[in-house]
Design a protein around this motif. Structure first.
Motif, PDB file in Angstrom:
ATOM      1  N   ASN A 119      11.050  16.291  -7.228  1.00  0.00           N
ATOM      2  CA  ASN A 119      11.595  15.520  -6.109  1.00  0.00           C
ATOM      3  C   ASN A 119      11.639  16.315  -4.818  1.00  0.00           C
ATOM      4  OD1 ASN A 119      12.264  12.816  -6.842  1.00  0.00           O
ATOM      5  ND2 ASN A 119      13.854  13.597  -8.215  1.00  0.00           N
ATOM      6  N   ARG A 120      11.708  17.628  -4.942  1.00  0.00           N
ATOM      7  CA  ARG A 120      11.790  18.474  -3.742  1.00  0.00           C
ATOM      8  C   ARG A 120      10.430  18.803  -3.132  1.00  0.00           C
ATOM      9  NH1 ARG A 120      15.996  20.893  -6.826  1.00  0.00           N
ATOM     10  NH2 ARG A 120      14.616  22.526  -7.602  1.00  0.00           N
ATOM     11  N   MET A 121       9.349  18.423  -3.791  1.00  0.00           N
ATOM     12  CA  MET A 121       8.027  18.799  -3.302  1.00  0.00           C
ATOM     13  C   MET A 121       7.724  18.072  -1.991  1.00  0.00           C
ATOM     14  SD  MET A 121       7.240  21.027  -5.491  1.00  0.00           S
ATOM     15  CE  MET A 121       5.542  21.395  -5.049  1.00  0.00           C
ATOM     16  N   THR A 122       7.403  18.843  -0.972  1.00  0.00           N
ATOM     17  CA  THR A 122       7.189  18.292   0.363  1.00  0.00           C
ATOM     18  C   THR A 122       6.046  17.284   0.372  1.00  0.00           C
ATOM     19  OG1 THR A 122       8.020  20.320   1.365  1.00  0.00           O
ATOM     20  CG2 THR A 122       6.691  18.879   2.761  1.00  0.00           C
ATOM     21  N   GLN A 123       4.961  17.582  -0.330  1.00  0.00           N
ATOM     22  CA  GLN A 123       3.813  16.677  -0.285  1.00  0.00           C
ATOM     23  C   GLN A 123       4.118  15.355  -0.969  1.00  0.00           C
ATOM     24  OE1 GLN A 123      -0.140  17.956  -0.870  1.00  0.00           O
ATOM     25  NE2 GLN A 123       0.105  19.860   0.238  1.00  0.00           N
ATOM     26  N   TRP A 124       4.979  15.354  -1.988  1.00  0.00           N
ATOM     27  CA  TRP A 124       5.390  14.090  -2.605  1.00  0.00           C
ATOM     28  C   TRP A 124       6.126  13.236  -1.575  1.00  0.00           C
ATOM     29  CZ3 TRP A 124       5.292  10.205  -5.767  1.00  0.00           C
ATOM     30  CH2 TRP A 124       6.414   9.416  -5.976  1.00  0.00           C
ATOM     31  N   LYS A 125       7.040  13.852  -0.856  1.00  0.00           N
ATOM     32  CA  LYS A 125       7.795  13.117   0.156  1.00  0.00           C
ATOM     33  C   LYS A 125       6.874  12.595   1.252  1.00  0.00           C
ATOM     34  CE  LYS A 125      11.906  16.011  -0.532  1.00  0.00           C
ATOM     35  NZ  LYS A 125      12.785  17.021   0.103  1.00  0.00           N
ATOM     36  N   ASP A 126       5.910  13.424   1.664  1.00  0.00           N
ATOM     37  CA  ASP A 126       5.007  13.018   2.746  1.00  0.00           C
ATOM     38  C   ASP A 126       4.066  11.909   2.315  1.00  0.00           C
ATOM     39  OD1 ASP A 126       6.188  14.907   4.337  1.00  0.00           O
ATOM     40  OD2 ASP A 126       4.577  16.385   4.164  1.00  0.00           O
ATOM     41  N   LYS A 127       3.511  12.027   1.114  1.00  0.00           N
ATOM     42  CA  LYS A 127       2.490  11.073   0.683  1.00  0.00           C
ATOM     43  C   LYS A 127       3.089   9.765   0.176  1.00  0.00           C
ATOM     44  CE  LYS A 127      -1.108  14.444  -0.433  1.00  0.00           C
ATOM     45  NZ  LYS A 127      -2.004  14.990  -1.483  1.00  0.00           N
ATOM     46  N   ALA A 128       4.223   9.858  -0.513  1.00  0.00           N
ATOM     47  CA  ALA A 128       4.840   8.643  -1.041  1.00  0.00           C
ATOM     48  C   ALA A 128       5.673   7.954   0.030  1.00  0.00           C
ATOM     49  CB  ALA A 128       5.696   8.979  -2.255  1.00  0.00           C
ATOM     50  N   GLY A 129       6.408   8.750   0.807  1.00  0.00           N
ATOM     51  CA  GLY A 129       7.214   8.208   1.890  1.00  0.00           C
ATOM     52  C   GLY A 129       8.190   7.151   1.413  1.00  0.00           C
ATOM     53  N   LYS A 130       8.250   6.059   2.156  1.00  0.00           N
ATOM     54  CA  LYS A 130       9.179   4.973   1.832  1.00  0.00           C
ATOM     55  C   LYS A 130       8.656   4.096   0.691  1.00  0.00           C
ATOM     56  CE  LYS A 130      11.026   4.751   6.544  1.00  0.00           C
ATOM     57  NZ  LYS A 130      11.208   3.900   7.755  1.00  0.00           N
ATOM     58  N   ASN A 131       7.420   4.325   0.286  1.00  0.00           N
ATOM     59  CA  ASN A 131       6.820   3.520  -0.775  1.00  0.00           C
ATOM     60  C   ASN A 131       6.783   4.251  -2.112  1.00  0.00           C
ATOM     61  OD1 ASN A 131       6.174   1.265   0.937  1.00  0.00           O
ATOM     62  ND2 ASN A 131       4.502   2.497   1.785  1.00  0.00           N
ATOM     63  N   ALA A 132       7.775   5.105  -2.344  1.00  0.00           N
ATOM     64  CA  ALA A 132       7.770   5.928  -3.554  1.00  0.00           C
ATOM     65  C   ALA A 132       7.718   5.084  -4.822  1.00  0.00           C
ATOM     66  CB  ALA A 132       8.997   6.834  -3.576  1.00  0.00           C
ATOM     67  N   GLU A 133       8.356   3.926  -4.819  1.00  0.00           N
ATOM     68  CA  GLU A 133       8.372   3.073  -6.009  1.00  0.00           C
ATOM     69  C   GLU A 133       6.983   2.544  -6.349  1.00  0.00           C
ATOM     70  OE1 GLU A 133      10.965   2.450  -8.078  1.00  0.00           O
ATOM     71  OE2 GLU A 133      12.077   3.941  -6.918  1.00  0.00           O
ATOM     72  N   LYS A 134       6.100   2.495  -5.368  1.00  0.00           N
ATOM     73  CA  LYS A 134       4.751   1.977  -5.588  1.00  0.00           C
ATOM     74  C   LYS A 134       3.732   3.092  -5.814  1.00  0.00           C
ATOM     75  CE  LYS A 134       5.471  -2.241  -2.892  1.00  0.00           C
ATOM     76  NZ  LYS A 134       5.008  -3.070  -1.748  1.00  0.00           N
ATOM     77  N   ALA A 135       4.156   4.349  -5.658  1.00  0.00           N
ATOM     78  CA  ALA A 135       3.240   5.476  -5.853  1.00  0.00           C
ATOM     79  C   ALA A 135       2.991   5.690  -7.341  1.00  0.00           C
ATOM     80  CB  ALA A 135       3.826   6.748  -5.234  1.00  0.00           C
ATOM     81  N   SER A 136       1.852   6.288  -7.661  1.00  0.00           N
ATOM     82  CA  SER A 136       1.520   6.514  -9.070  1.00  0.00           C
ATOM     83  C   SER A 136       2.371   7.635  -9.653  1.00  0.00           C
ATOM     84  CB  SER A 136       0.038   6.866  -9.216  1.00  0.00           C
ATOM     85  OG  SER A 136      -0.209   8.184  -8.764  1.00  0.00           O
TER      86      SER A 136
END
Length: 348
Positions: A119-136
């Motif tokens: 959860n702390r990974m910066t690239q996860w936050k950047d790439k998923a953003g507000k659409n985290a529920e729809k990310a793979s």
């Protein structure tokens, strides 16, 4: 030297020095990929250390990839490695999906890594953003696969750009937790190698943003497939400011576009920003840009031409990747088997 640092050095010393790194074949190699990664990969193969370089196609599919495009982009990236001087007789070059041990060790590490770490990974936050529920799920978990990529070869050194340092730190955390959980010193604490004048190449249109193949403006980047005329045009039109170049790097602190061009020049010339400014300090960009154009065309146009030639023979590229995968598996298979033994899995 602190106790922790000394212990780490002693642990790492138990492992044969080995370099591993990889790039995603997500389309469009840029100057940033070349200076931040591929050029350094080529340099490291001459240092007497075993070097393993990978086209990480399994990482690429964490977001949708059109299959034919993925095949073409995998070959294009391999062609970029080769055209830049990577020698498959000196380095192991392969695509990740041909070595199934990556995914197998990745699953073990999924069970070692903690959700909080991911959860702390910066690239996860950047790439998923507000659409985290729809990310793979793959996009969320891929840092543990990246750890597997590295540790499957007991790699001690990982050349990366600054934006990938966090992933190598996570790899160290996973290795340390595995070793601690099972009471072994099996995986090394791999060291990130971040060096060179341009470990983070910025956009030619905005020096505050990283050069990216996803930028809508093609003028923001130099593609490794650009011909000499295109390279020259992009550098001539690169954003600058009206001030002359300073005498020292300190004078570039609040001048992101100027700093970026100086770093690109230094990296291509295999020198330092200080040396560039010692020669160019006080000159206007009307003098500096032509020199950068000449240097960039001299260094990059031959790579573009060789990539084009290599892409005319995809079967040869596939053959090189296949032979590299066979060599990679000779290292990877016993390390995975020993991992399974340590974890308690039965093998016939």
């Amino acid at each position: 030297m602190s106790d922790a640092t000394q212990a780490q050095a002693q642990t790492t010393a138990r492992f044969t020095p080995r370099v591993f790194s990889g790039i995603q074949p997500s389309g469009g190699l840029t100057l940033g990929n070349y200076l931040g990664a591929i050029k350094r990969f080529v340099d490291m193969q001459e240092q007497g250390i075993e070097t393993i370089y990978c086209v990480v196609d399994m990482h690429a599919i964490t977001v949708w990839q059109e299959p034919d495009a993925l095949r073409r982009q995998t070959r294009e990236l391999a062609a970029g490695y080769l055209a830049a001087g990577l020698d498959p007789s000196k380095s192991i070059l392969f695509n990740q999906s041909q070595v199934p041990e990556h995914a197998q060790l990745g699953w073990v590490f999924n069970c070692v890594a903690r959700m909080g770490w991911m959860n702390r990974m910066t690239q996860w936050k950047d790439k998923a953003g507000k659409n985290a529920e729809k990310a793979s799920l793959g996009l969320f978990a891929y840092p543990s696969l990246m750890a597997a990529d590295i540790l499957l070869y007991h790699a001690t050194h990982v050349p990366v750009g600054e934006d990938q340092k966090q992933h190598v730190e996570l790899t160290r955390d996973i290795a340390a937790k595995f070793n601690n959980d099972y009471g072994v010193e099996f995986f090394p604490l791999s060291e990130p190698v971040i060096e060179g004048a341009a470990t983070r190449v910025m956009s030619l249109r905005d020096g505050s943003k990283k050069m990216s193949k996803s930028d809508p403006s093609d003028m923001s980047r130099i593609n490794m497939t650009d011909d000499a005329d295109t390279i020259a045009k992009k550098i001539r039109k690169a954003k600058t400011d009206p001030e002359p170049l300073p005498e020292t790097p300190d004078g570039l602190e609040d001048r992101p576009e100027a700093r970026n061009l100086v770093r690109i020049y230094a990296a291509l010339a295999e020198t330092t920003p200080q040396a560039v400014l010692a020669e160019m300090g006080g000159k206007q960009f009307s003098e500096f840009k032509p020199a950068l154009v000449d240097l960039a065309v001299d260094r990059l146009a031959p790579i573009s031409e060789e990539m084009s030639r290599l892409m005319q023979d995809p079967a040869e590229i596939d053959s090189i990747l296949g032979r590299g995968a066979d060599r990679a598996r000779q290292i990877a298979t016993p390390i995975l088997q020993r991992t399974y033994d340590i974890v308690g899995m039965i093998r016939g």
